[in-house]
Design an enzyme around this catalytic site. Structure first.
Site, short mmCIF file in Angstrom:
data_model
loop_
_atom_site.label_atom_id
_atom_site.label_comp_id
_atom_site.label_asym_id
_atom_site.label_seq_id
_atom_site.Cartn_x
_atom_site.Cartn_y
_atom_site.Cartn_z
N HIS A 1 0.87 -1.18 0.00
CA HIS A 1 0.00 0.00 0.00
C HIS A 1 0.91 1.23 0.00
CE1 HIS A 1 -2.83 2.90 1.84
NE2 HIS A 1 -3.78 2.09 1.45
N ASP B 1 3.06 -4.78 7.98
CA ASP B 1 1.83 -4.00 7.86
C ASP B 1 0.65 -4.96 8.04
OD1 ASP B 1 -0.46 -2.76 6.99
OD2 ASP B 1 0.43 -1.90 5.18
N GLN C 1 -4.51 -5.38 6.81
CA GLN C 1 -5.49 -6.30 6.20
C GLN C 1 -5.43 -7.70 6.79
OE1 GLN C 1 -7.83 -5.33 4.23
NE2 GLN C 1 -7.10 -3.31 3.63
N LYS D 1 -10.40 -0.83 10.55
CA LYS D 1 -10.54 -1.99 9.65
C LYS D 1 -10.92 -3.25 10.44
CE LYS D 1 -7.26 -0.26 6.25
NZ LYS D 1 -8.05 0.17 5.10
N CYS E 1 -4.75 2.54 -3.72
CA CYS E 1 -3.52 3.04 -3.06
C CYS E 1 -2.36 2.07 -3.25
CB CYS E 1 -3.74 3.29 -1.58
SG CYS E 1 -4.95 4.55 -1.26
N1 PMP Z 1 -1.80 -0.87 4.52
C1 PMP Z 1 -2.72 -1.61 3.91
C2 PMP Z 1 -2.36 -2.97 3.40
C3 PMP Z 1 -4.02 -1.10 3.77
O1 PMP Z 1 -4.96 -1.82 3.16
C4 PMP Z 1 -4.32 0.18 4.29
C5 PMP Z 1 -5.71 0.79 4.15
N2 PMP Z 1 -6.29 0.67 2.90
C6 PMP Z 1 -3.31 0.91 4.93
C7 PMP Z 1 -2.06 0.34 5.03
C8 PMP Z 1 -3.54 2.26 5.48
O2 PMP Z 1 -4.41 2.20 6.58
P1 PMP Z 1 -4.98 3.54 7.25
O3 PMP Z 1 -5.54 4.35 6.13
O4 PMP Z 1 -6.01 3.04 8.19
O5 PMP Z 1 -3.84 4.21 7.93
#
Ligand code: PMP
Length: 404
Positions: free
Chosen positions: A122, A199, A202, A225, A363
């Site tokens: 991401h 990270d 997910q 999430k 993203c």
């Molecule tokens: N890493 C991953 C794999 C994600 O899917 C996301 C959210 N789409 C994020 C980081 C960022 O998370 P947040 O916007 O809650 O900080």
């Protein structure tokens, strides 16, 4: 077996209608809906326990402080961390990674050093490192993937040099659903004496995570999430690493003493929690963790796998369907394109049928580039979704196809 109907009743929004159609919410990768108990925790916090924490001698402040520290213990338990000192509350995954990127680079990296990331990261696990790269002259090396969307561990091993300082990899891809073999990825890095950040944005909502078993130096996730509130998240860090890293932000709470000549920083975890923390959010996050733990992470994972298999079969039966991500270990995410229908058109038309999916690059633009596409449609599932909803999605896609 899960009683899905009873579970759905815990989530009032799931019985809403959009455009006169029952809502089919399949955008759980972006954020999940909230059960009543989480919203009630927030309401109760503000109505009955609200006072700034760690500062007051008065009753309410002590009660609020206790609730915040209990929440930290709930996160410690959820991740199976050794100590609650290893749990830092942040605004979410993004802030947690920025914190590590900034503090780790300050302490441990100099010009020419390297960070290994993967092609399926991401943006929040790419851009913070690029910001540091521009400041300090460090660079990124990228683990490639195979055609199924699995990371190439053979290539990963070749990326290590004497300049490698950190590996930062996602546990589960938000687009492909690939569950990366992070335990192996961590072990390989450790053989080279390199620490690892995972990270968990997910992974935490879908599978049981044990940071001691994984042996990760840093593990991060977002509250929203995993059925918790927005604006709260977690950085887990091994105590020796958090001790070693300098603070990310300065301010109240993170100091032991301040004079104009010298400031002594507070002990862990407060060193990394400058300013008034989201102490209502932390208790609501703890409530969300209790909620999923009560259902059972293993049962959640098993049911979501069943849904994923059903949805994969159902969608694969649609003519012109292209699913991105066929990893052997895969979470409940299906990213797809149908024929040459643009992903925005598909998303907008599905929306008018009451079906909420994500469209675009998710993203993860470097991943889109690797897949040779500009974007795709993503249906991301939760344990509150049903096979009937998958049927509505499949019928919706067929209907959109007919319009083109
Ligand atoms: N890493 C991953 C794999 C994600 O899917 C996301 C959210 N789409 C994020 C980081 C960022 O998370 P947040 O916007 O809650 O900080």
């Amino acid at each position: 077996m899960l009683d899905i109907q009873a579970i759905r009743e815990d989530f009032p929004i799931l019985s809403h209608q959009v455009y006169g159609k029952p809502l089919v919410y399949l955008d759980n990768g972006a954020t999940t809906q909230k059960p009543r108990c989480v919203v009630q925790k927030i309401e109760n916090g503000y109505y009955n326990v609200n006072a700034n924490i760690h500062r007051g001698v008065h009753f309410l402040s002590q009660e609020a402080t206790e609730a915040h520290e209990e929440a930290r213990k709930a996160v410690q338990h959820f991740l199976n961390a050794r100590s609650s000192n290893e749990i830092v509350f942040t605004r979410g995954t993004t802030e947690s990674i920025n914190l590590v990127a900034s503090s780790f680079t300050d302490e441990c990296m100099s010009a020419g050093d390297e960070v290994i990331v993967s092609v399926m990261e991401h943006h929040s696990n790419i851009v913070p490192w690029q910001i540091q790269a521009a400041k300090k002259g460090i660079s990124l090396r990228v683990i490639p993937m195979n055609e199924k969307g699995e990371l190439r561990l053979d290539e990963y091993k070749k990326l290590f040099t004497e300049k490698t300082r950190l590996v930062a990899v996602t546990h589960v891809s938000n687009v492909l659903g690939t569950v990366n073999p992070v335990k192996e990825i961590i072990a390989i890095a450790h053989e080279q004496g390199v620490p690892v950040l995972i990270d968990g944005a997910q992974s935490t909502p879908h599978l049981k995570v044990d940071v001691q078993d994984l042996d990760a130096e840093f593990y991060v996730f977002s509250g929203h999430k995993i059925y918790g509130p927005t604006g709260i998240g977690v950085l887990y860090g091994k105590e020796e690493w958090l001790d070693r890293l300098p603070p990310y932000q300065g301010g109240g709470e993170m100091i032991a003493s301040v004079t104009f000549e010298k400031t002594v920083f507070n002990e862990l975890p407060f060193k990394f929690e400058a300013g008034t923390p989201d102490y209502i959010g932390s208790t609501a996050l703890a409530e969300a963790l209790h909620y999923v733990e009560h259902i059972g992470m293993e049962r959640i994972a098993a049911y979501e796998q069943e849904l994923l298999q059903y949805a994969t079969e159902r969608l694969n039966a649609i003519n012109g369907m292209r699913i991105f991500g066929q990893a052997a270990e895969k979470g409940a995410v299906i990213s797809f394109l149908v024929g040459n229908i643009h992903h925005y058109d598909m998303g907008m038309l599905l929306d008018h049928l009451g079906i909420a999916v994500r469209t675009g690059h998710h993203c993860a633009q470097p991943l889109m580039q690797a897949l040779g596409i500009e974007g795709c449609v993503r249906a991301s599932l939760s344990f509150y979704n049903t096979k009937e909803e998958i049927e509505v999605l499949a019928a919706g896609i067929e209907r959109v196809k007919k319009m083109f």
